[in-house]
Design a protein around this motif. Structure first.
Motif, mmCIF file in Angstrom:
data_model
loop_
_atom_site.group_PDB
_atom_site.id
_atom_site.type_symbol
_atom_site.label_atom_id
_atom_site.label_comp_id
_atom_site.label_asym_id
_atom_site.label_seq_id
_atom_site.Cartn_x
_atom_site.Cartn_y
_atom_site.Cartn_z
ATOM 1 N N ASN A 180 0.864 -1.175 0.000
ATOM 2 C CA ASN A 180 0.000 0.000 0.000
ATOM 3 C C ASN A 180 0.902 1.226 0.000
ATOM 4 O O ASN A 180 2.073 1.142 -0.357
ATOM 5 C CB ASN A 180 -0.995 -0.024 1.171
ATOM 6 N N GLU A 181 0.358 2.382 0.416
ATOM 7 C CA GLU A 181 1.128 3.607 0.323
ATOM 8 C C GLU A 181 2.246 3.710 1.358
ATOM 9 O O GLU A 181 3.127 4.559 1.234
ATOM 10 C CB GLU A 181 0.195 4.814 0.481
ATOM 11 N N ARG A 182 2.243 2.830 2.383
ATOM 12 C CA ARG A 182 3.246 2.917 3.441
ATOM 13 C C ARG A 182 4.075 1.648 3.624
ATOM 14 O O ARG A 182 5.183 1.704 4.163
ATOM 15 C CB ARG A 182 2.577 3.269 4.778
ATOM 16 N N ALA A 218 11.156 -6.271 2.288
ATOM 17 C CA ALA A 218 10.070 -5.482 2.862
ATOM 18 C C ALA A 218 10.508 -4.033 2.930
ATOM 19 O O ALA A 218 11.690 -3.734 3.128
ATOM 20 C CB ALA A 218 9.701 -5.997 4.249
ATOM 21 N N GLY A 219 9.546 -3.141 2.763
ATOM 22 C CA GLY A 219 9.836 -1.716 2.831
ATOM 23 C C GLY A 219 8.805 -0.978 3.647
ATOM 24 O O GLY A 219 7.635 -1.377 3.723
ATOM 25 N N LEU A 220 9.246 0.117 4.267
ATOM 26 C CA LEU A 220 8.375 0.919 5.117
ATOM 27 C C LEU A 220 8.653 2.387 4.869
ATOM 28 O O LEU A 220 9.815 2.812 4.885
ATOM 29 C CB LEU A 220 8.617 0.574 6.590
ATOM 30 N N LYS A 221 7.602 3.177 4.615
ATOM 31 C CA LYS A 221 7.744 4.623 4.509
ATOM 32 C C LYS A 221 7.978 5.198 5.898
ATOM 33 O O LYS A 221 7.222 4.941 6.836
ATOM 34 C CB LYS A 221 6.482 5.248 3.906
ATOM 35 N N VAL A 222 9.040 5.973 6.024
ATOM 36 C CA VAL A 222 9.395 6.607 7.288
ATOM 37 C C VAL A 222 9.520 8.096 7.023
ATOM 38 O O VAL A 222 10.523 8.560 6.470
ATOM 39 C CB VAL A 222 10.709 6.043 7.859
ATOM 40 N N GLY A 223 8.485 8.867 7.405
ATOM 41 C CA GLY A 223 8.487 10.289 7.099
ATOM 42 C C GLY A 223 8.544 10.504 5.598
ATOM 43 O O GLY A 223 7.738 9.951 4.839
ATOM 44 N N ASP A 224 9.538 11.285 5.134
ATOM 45 C CA ASP A 224 9.714 11.521 3.705
ATOM 46 C C ASP A 224 10.739 10.570 3.091
ATOM 47 O O ASP A 224 11.291 10.847 2.024
ATOM 48 C CB ASP A 224 10.162 12.968 3.471
ATOM 49 N N GLY A 225 10.997 9.463 3.747
ATOM 50 C CA GLY A 225 11.945 8.488 3.230
ATOM 51 C C GLY A 225 11.388 7.081 3.323
ATOM 52 O O GLY A 225 10.224 6.859 3.677
ATOM 53 N N SER A 226 12.217 6.111 2.987
ATOM 54 C CA SER A 226 11.795 4.721 3.031
ATOM 55 C C SER A 226 12.941 3.853 3.533
ATOM 56 O O SER A 226 14.117 4.109 3.257
ATOM 57 C CB SER A 226 11.343 4.241 1.648
ATOM 58 N N SER A 257 20.771 -7.097 3.011
ATOM 59 C CA SER A 257 20.998 -5.649 2.906
ATOM 60 C C SER A 257 19.910 -4.884 3.639
ATOM 61 O O SER A 257 18.765 -5.333 3.754
ATOM 62 C CB SER A 257 21.044 -5.210 1.441
ATOM 63 N N LEU A 258 20.296 -3.728 4.139
ATOM 64 C CA LEU A 258 19.393 -2.799 4.815
ATOM 65 C C LEU A 258 19.723 -1.410 4.307
ATOM 66 O O LEU A 258 20.898 -1.014 4.283
ATOM 67 C CB LEU A 258 19.587 -2.874 6.331
ATOM 68 N N ALA A 259 18.695 -0.665 3.866
ATOM 69 C CA ALA A 259 18.954 0.651 3.272
ATOM 70 C C ALA A 259 17.860 1.633 3.659
ATOM 71 O O ALA A 259 16.689 1.267 3.798
ATOM 72 C CB ALA A 259 19.038 0.537 1.750
ATOM 73 N N TYR A 260 18.284 2.880 3.827
ATOM 74 C CA TYR A 260 17.345 3.989 4.039
ATOM 75 C C TYR A 260 17.722 5.125 3.109
ATOM 76 O O TYR A 260 18.903 5.431 2.918
ATOM 77 C CB TYR A 260 17.395 4.502 5.486
ATOM 78 N N GLU A 261 16.736 5.746 2.509
ATOM 79 C CA GLU A 261 16.964 6.981 1.766
ATOM 80 C C GLU A 261 15.739 7.863 1.904
ATOM 81 O O GLU A 261 14.608 7.374 1.946
ATOM 82 C CB GLU A 261 17.256 6.699 0.293
ATOM 83 N N ASP A 265 15.066 17.621 4.514
ATOM 84 C CA ASP A 265 14.332 18.870 4.303
ATOM 85 C C ASP A 265 14.461 19.214 2.828
ATOM 86 O O ASP A 265 14.861 18.374 2.021
ATOM 87 C CB ASP A 265 14.833 19.999 5.219
ATOM 88 N N ASP A 266 14.126 20.446 2.448
ATOM 89 C CA ASP A 266 14.101 20.782 1.025
ATOM 90 C C ASP A 266 15.452 20.624 0.347
ATOM 91 O O ASP A 266 15.523 20.387 -0.859
ATOM 92 C CB ASP A 266 13.609 22.224 0.832
ATOM 93 N N ASN A 267 16.551 20.746 1.097
ATOM 94 C CA ASN A 267 17.871 20.735 0.485
ATOM 95 C C ASN A 267 18.795 19.649 1.027
ATOM 96 O O ASN A 267 19.991 19.683 0.761
ATOM 97 C CB ASN A 267 18.552 22.101 0.667
ATOM 98 N N LEU A 268 18.249 18.706 1.788
ATOM 99 C CA LEU A 268 19.081 17.642 2.346
ATOM 100 C C LEU A 268 18.460 16.290 2.021
ATOM 101 O O LEU A 268 17.283 16.041 2.340
ATOM 102 C CB LEU A 268 19.227 17.786 3.858
ATOM 103 N N TYR A 269 19.241 15.418 1.397
ATOM 104 C CA TYR A 269 18.778 14.073 1.047
ATOM 105 C C TYR A 269 19.809 13.085 1.557
ATOM 106 O O TYR A 269 21.001 13.180 1.243
ATOM 107 C CB TYR A 269 18.608 13.935 -0.470
#
Length: 693
Positions: A180-182, A218-226, A257-261, A265-269
């Motif tokens: 789903n979306e999350r 498996a993936g999980l949306k965490v705030g503006d990342g995943s 493997s484990l990854a977050y991206e 904020d508007d200028n930090l990824y």
């Protein structure tokens, strides 16, 4: 209008003909399964019909690329003359070391075609953010569950099945997911099996293969990342390698493997990832092929490799204008143990307790100077490697025992620092986009090149039939690279020519063991002679250069009629002596003419190779004759979710030998011992793909 990408499937590893805009749409160009930016080609597996199980065949579609066929599941990528670990090859961005001392499991060994979503190929030079590497970069992206819209869980499936007549092989596999979306969950699996490969004059013995893959993520949306967690298991069962003195009995490999991206904020990824790959391997010289006459000469070699990685990067700014800083670490543990299955007292560790590490940091900037876009970066790496003392059984003869004692007395630790710098420039001038790149790149010797104290056929996949020994004092390879080209496209035509030059100091390759190569006057030469080669080679530093050109193009002739093509030329030679480098693809070109309708298309292809007479005397390389192959291909969308692809490769059943094929090491085959392995005969391929739920 959005970019339109339709497919022109081809037979003999079909044409690479990507459109090239980075952000601009294409209006009328119809291309064959690739997309490109100024710095990267992206090859989509579902837009190609590759009859072989080896994903390296898919990469060979890219301009300047070629396939080194070392067995059905052991193909290496050659790019502008470089191959092996000089090419930065990864799976889902994950770096790892091969488990086999002869590179029977190059990285794309772990990318079954049924599970590959796409392959990214760095055009010419790999950026520093992806890690060190002398040549371009390749990243195989496997199929993965995607987040969907809404809160309700939605199922999805992407399944493939195929059959090839040339080796009576079949494949099946794919992805089943729920999201789903999350939240997202996915399961992948594939299985492939094939018999010995047929060529016009018979059968290539010891060329069968078998491979199983399965895993979950498996993936999980965490705030503006995943956040994504994945595990995959590959079990390669008995698989032939006729260019090598042994065949694969198994590779049992686990990927974690484990990854977050995500956007901070508007200028930090931020990007953070960690992974581990554990490889367990056995190869032998008697199970799949006609074994030695005496049980005393039977060999079974066990090899392990464990690679752990971690990396983080922070992008400051927008995707078009930013500075990216990052750091990464990689650790390696490796062992190789040679045994005689009929004598438990015979064993020796040709590589024992190899441990290594690399710690690196980089800075990279995407910026602009008026109409000129640029990507400039630099990285620093600290490398360390050491080897343990060899272990030997009581039945090992005196010659190897003397070499082991000598190696044990040496200082077996090594460390050094390297610096890489890259600079790419391009400009969007409407239909015309010029490109210019410069780089200084390095590579350190691998464990086989540095620590092989025992003369064996382990050469890191060179497959030249020579016996090799390592050198503790090897220097780092250092390459100065330049390339220039342009991308042109209008409503009916595109072309992407590139000229390149690479000057390499301290290039590592086999050289005569000593100054008297025809005289057996050292323990190494005595042991090598006992193993069948009185003139062993030692990995040494030489000076080399590579230069050439490659091109891909396409022409929308009229209505649904299209012409696509590629051409490649590379020259690779020594600078310190008058000799050529080993196993370099000859000049070649291919064209495909296709008729493309909305739900089906048909086409034909010609692929021509020139003679290759620029061969390595040092490696005892044989020249090869040119040849021309023809193929047919087609595609039809049976429903909105089901498609059928088909092809015939080597349509006229031509008997030919690919210059990049290895030399046969299997007795009792229809291919003579020591002869270059022939290409496959006429073979039909069909594939069904279903995407639905």
């Amino acid at each position: 209008m959005n970019r339109t990408i339709l497919t022109a499937f081809t037979a003999n590893i079909a044409l690479a003909s990507p459109a090239f805009a980075e952000t601009d749409p294409l209006t009328d160009i119809i291309v064959t399964g690739q997309r490109a930016t100024a710095t990267t080609d992206e090859i989509e597996s579902d837009k190609e019909i590759i009859s072989t199980p080896d994903a390296a065949s898919l990469v060979a579609r890219a301009p300047g690329a070629a396939l080194l066929d070392n067995g059905g599941l052991s193909g290496q990528v050659q790019y502008r003359g470089l191959f092996g670990d000089r090419i930065l090859v990864r799976i889902d961005g994950q770096r790892f070391s091969s488990g086999g001392p002869n590179l029977m499991d190059p990285p794309l060994h772990y990318a079954p075609m049924a599970l590959v979503d796409r392959i990214e190929v760095d055009r010419g030079i790999s950026p520093v953010r992806k890690g060190p590497g002398l040549g371009g970069g390749v990243n195989a992206i496997l199929k993965e569950a995607q987040f969907s819209q809404g809160s309700a869980m939605q199922p999805h499936a992407d399944l493939t099945a195929g059959y090839r007549s040339g080796d009576n092989s079949y494949l099946m596999g794919g992805l089943v997911s729920l999201s789903n979306e999350r939240v997202k969950f996915g399961v992948i699996a594939s299985y492939e099996k094939g018999d010995n490969l047929q060529f016009p004059d018979g059968t290539i013995a010891s060329s069968s293969f078998e491979r199983l893959n399965f895993g979950a993520h498996a993936g999980l949306k965490v705030g503006d990342g995943s956040l994504t967690l994945s595990y995959r298991r590959q079990e390669t069962d008995p698989t032939g390698n006729p260019p090598f003195p042994m065949d694969i009995q198994y590779f049992n490999t686990d990927f974690l493997s484990l990854a977050y991206e995500g956007q901070l904020d508007d200028n930090l990824y931020l990007e953070v990832e960690a992974g581990h790959v554990a490889i367990r391997h056995l190869m032998d010289n008697f199970s799949l092929r006609q074994g030695p006459a005496s049980p005393a000469d039977q060999r079974g070699t066990f090899a392990d490799a464990d690679t752990s990685t971690a990396a983080t990067a922070l992008r400051i700014g927008t995707p078009e204008r930013h500075v990216r800083i990052g750091a990464d670490v990689e650790t390696l543990d490796k062992d190789v143990r040679i045994t005689n299955p009929s004598n438990t007292a015979f064993f020796l560790t040709s590589l024992n307790n190899i441990s290594g590490s690399r710690v690196g940091a980089f800075v990279e900037s995407r910026l602009g100077f008026g109409p000129v876009e640029a990507e400039i970066g630099a990285r620093f790496d600290h490398h360390r490697m050491e080897a343990g003392s060899p272990l030997l059984g009581s039945a090992v003869p005196m010659g190897p025992r003397m070499l082991a004692n000598g190696f044990a007395a040496w200082d077996r630790t090594w460390s050094d620092n390297t610096v890489d710098v890259t600079a790419r420039f391009w400009s969007d001038m409407g239909n015309f986009k010029p490109r210019l790149s410069f780089a200084y790149k390095t590579r350190v010797a691998n464990a086989v090149e540095r620590f092989s104290w025992l003369p064996t056929g382990a050469s890191g996949g060179l497959a030249d039939g020579n016996i090799y020994v390592g050198d503790l004092n090897l220097g780092n390879e250092k390459a100065w690279i330049a390339e220039i080209g342009f991308d042109y496209q209008d409503s009916r035509f595109y072309a992407r020519p590139t000229l390149f030059y690479r000057r390499v100091d301290d290039f590592i390759q086999g050289v005569p063991y000593d100054d008297t190569p025809v005289v057996i006057d050292s323990p190494v030469e005595m042991v090598a002679n006992m193993n069948g080669d009185p003139t062993p080679l030692r990995f040494g530093n030489v000076d080399a250069e590579f230069y050439g050109a490659d091109l891909d193009f396409g022409w929308h002739i009229s209505g649904p009629l299209h012409l696509d093509g590629t051409a490649s030329y590379v020259r690779a030679k020594r600078r310190d002596i008058d000799d050529d480098l080993y196993r370099i693809t000859p000049p070649n070109a291919r064209v495909a003419l296709s008729w493309q309708e909305e739900v089906w298309h048909l086409g034909a292809e010609l692929h021509a190779f020139a003679d290759q007479n620029k061969v390595s005397a040092t490696n005892s390389e044989q020249p090869s004759n040119g040849y021309l192959l023809a193929g047919l291909f087609g595609h039809v969308a049976l429903t909105s979710t089901l498609s059928l692809d088909a092809s015939v490769e080597n349509l006229f059943n031509k008997n030919y030998t690919d210059h990049l094929a290895g030399y046969n090491r299997v007795s009792g085959s229809d291919v003579a011992l020591g002869a270059r392995l022939p290409g496959a005969g006429r073979s039909a391929f069909v594939r069904l793909r279903w995407t639905g739920l």
